[in-house]
Design an enzyme around this catalytic site. Structure first.
Site, short mmCIF file in Angstrom:
data_model
loop_
_atom_site.label_atom_id
_atom_site.label_comp_id
_atom_site.label_asym_id
_atom_site.label_seq_id
_atom_site.Cartn_x
_atom_site.Cartn_y
_atom_site.Cartn_z
N LEU A 25 0.83 -1.21 0.00
CA LEU A 25 0.00 0.00 0.00
C LEU A 25 0.86 1.26 0.00
CD1 LEU A 25 -3.20 0.74 1.97
CD2 LEU A 25 -1.20 2.21 2.39
N LEU A 26 0.50 2.17 -0.88
CA LEU A 26 1.13 3.50 -0.93
C LEU A 26 0.15 4.50 -0.33
CD1 LEU A 26 2.57 5.22 -4.14
CD2 LEU A 26 0.44 6.05 -3.15
N ASN A 27 0.66 5.44 0.49
CA ASN A 27 -0.17 6.60 0.79
C ASN A 27 0.61 7.90 0.59
OD1 ASN A 27 0.50 5.22 3.47
ND2 ASN A 27 -0.36 7.05 4.35
N ASP A 28 0.76 8.75 1.56
CA ASP A 28 1.25 10.12 1.32
C ASP A 28 2.55 10.22 0.52
OD1 ASP A 28 -0.56 10.11 3.39
OD2 ASP A 28 0.76 11.06 4.83
N GLN A 44 4.83 7.09 1.60
CA GLN A 44 4.44 6.15 2.65
C GLN A 44 4.14 4.82 1.99
OE1 GLN A 44 3.66 6.79 6.46
NE2 GLN A 44 5.56 7.55 5.58
N TYR A 87 6.66 7.30 9.64
CA TYR A 87 5.54 8.08 9.12
C TYR A 87 6.01 9.29 8.31
CZ TYR A 87 1.68 5.54 11.36
OH TYR A 87 0.73 4.62 11.70
N ARG A 147 2.52 14.92 14.23
CA ARG A 147 3.30 14.25 13.18
C ARG A 147 3.45 15.09 11.91
NH1 ARG A 147 -1.25 10.85 14.00
NH2 ARG A 147 -2.91 11.26 12.50
N ASP A 148 4.22 14.52 10.99
CA ASP A 148 4.39 15.04 9.63
C ASP A 148 5.20 16.33 9.57
OD1 ASP A 148 2.65 12.90 9.23
OD2 ASP A 148 0.88 14.17 9.02
#
Ligand code: FRU
Length: 426
Positions: A25-28, A44, A87, A147-148
């Site tokens: 799975l890919l996210n951000d 991610q 993350y 976060r981030d």
């Protein structure tokens, strides 16, 4: 077409314009940066499962924003602080080194996230990274949801770092730290104290404070906004938007000068970041995959291909009259003009310009249509998880439209770039 070098040469490239993971799975998008002659897009990535149980930083590089190579993961869980996921975060280039700021996630024995730590890694070549550990303690008054990190250098030479944060009072916040030496970070409080009261939700993720055409633009992804169907706003599970304003380096405060406006009117767009090129161009990628968990679990690519989600195409940002304008970058464009769109029943993979004042309706696969009805552009999709037909609507000027159509995603640029609609279809 974009090209993507695949590690497994027996496979054919699937998406023609969009970056997607080899498996898992890919996210951000993360750490978008131009460094020593290469464009880097980190993301991610859960390489093991098509779910959010673990996260690495996957890595694509390119010489020209058009031909991409998938590399091994740049960052993997290895420390006590990031054992439950490396993350999201951002990149910063200093003294010929590439620094990656990220959030380490910790989980308990049941897999529940219990702590966040802001961390740093560095590389000489942009490929191999050495972890440098935690950079400061968790701020008081905030839950574990902090976060981030995103970092930039101010005109005064100081470094600023912002984070999405959920305070104990559950009103989403962005906090800011300042450093003069890149080593010791001083907590300066809330970046948005007294601002943006109605669009904070309970948590803000992935804040970005960038300069576009000389203006300060704050982009963030609030969670917990109530849908406003009458005005076609905030209709997805989580939402993303921007405000234009002014950042004051002295007070470390951002003053909003416009209302919050969503960046995308379609079904799937979240957690974008930008890459600033040497000539000042700001290029944004988003995650075309935010969706309710039931829908994510039944995503057709999971069963057929063992991967989930894609990034949007790179979009160049400009500001006109305090509004953000998005256009697909010229490096990837190869457009066909469509004159007689009223006759068109369904569009296959390609890029299309539609210039007409007539109304029209197009089909994408079996379950999605896009219809122009005067000032309304209506995207309608039968959701694959529950068969319910839902609509997203952009109100504006739809005489000139650019459509990027891939195997299972469309991106529609309309209203002179003031609105974009992104949606997956199967
Ligand atoms: C946004 C987000 C970030 C977090 C990352 C974890 O989609 O929830 O806030 O760092 O994804 O994968």
């Amino acid at each position: 077409m974009m090209t993507l070098v695949l590690n497994d040469s027996t496979q054919k490239q699937y998406e023609q314009y969009h970056l997607y993971p080899e498996r898992g799975l890919l996210n951000d998008p993360n750490g978008l940066v131009y460094f020593k002659g290469k464009y880097h897009v980190f993301y991610q990535w859960n390489p093991n499962e098509c779910d959010h149980s673990q996260k690495y930083w996957g890595h694509f590089i390119s010489d020209d924003l058009k031909h991409w190579v998938r590399l091994d993961a740049a960052l993997a869980p290895s420390e006590m602080e990031d054992a439950g996921g490396v993350y999201s975060g951002s990149a910063f280039v200093k003294d010929e080194k590439l620094y990656l700021f990220y959030t380490g996630n910790r989980r308990d024995e049941n897999g529940k996230s219990i702590a966040s730590t802001q961390m740093l890694a560095a590389s000489e070549d942009g490929i191999d990274f050495k972890k440098l550990g935690s950079i400061f303690d968790h701020p008081t008054g905030y839950t574990k949801d902090v976060r981030d990190p995103m970092v930039w250098q101010g005109k005064n030479g100081h470094y600023y770092l912002i984070l999405g944060a959920r305070p104990n009072n559950n009103i989403g916040d962005i906090i800011i730290y300042e450093s003069t030496d890149f080593l010791k970070w001083r907590f300066r409080g809330s970046l948005i104290e007294g601002e943006l009261q109605n669009v904070r939700g309970y948590m803000l993720e992935c804040p970005n404070l960038i300069k576009v055409d000389g203006k300060d633009v704050l982009i963030f992804s609030p969670q917990g906004l109530a849908a406003d169907q009458a005005n076609h706003r905030y209709e997805n599970i989580y939402n993303t938007g921007y405000v234009v304003g002014k950042f004051n380096e002295e007070t470390a405060h951002f003053e909003a000068e416009t209302n919050f406006k969503e960046l995308d009117q379609g079904f799937e767009f979240y957690a974008p970041q930008t890459m600033q090129l040497e000539n000042g161009r700001q290029i944004m990628w988003g995650w075309a995959g935010i969706m309710p968990p039931e829908r994510e679990q039944t995503l057709p690519t999971i069963e057929s291909k063992n991967w989930a989600h894609v990034l949007t195409v790179p979009r160049e940002l400009h500001i006109i009259d305090d509004e953000l304008i998005q256009t697909a970058i010229p490096e990837i464009l190869e457009v066909k003009e469509i004159k007689n769109v009223t006759d068109m029943q369904s569009l296959g993979v390609g890029q299309y310009l539609i210039n007409t004042q007539d109304n029209w309706k197009l089909h994408f696969g079996m379950d999605m249509t896009l219809e122009r009805l005067g000032q309304s552009l209506i995207l309608s999709r039968r959701q694959w998880d529950n068969n319910i037909v839902e609509e997203r609507v952009a109100i504006g000027q739809h005489d000139n439209i650019l459509m990027i159509v891939d195997h299972d995603i469309i991106e529609v640029f309309t209203d002179d770039g003031k609105q974009v609609m992104t949606a997956r279809y199967f």
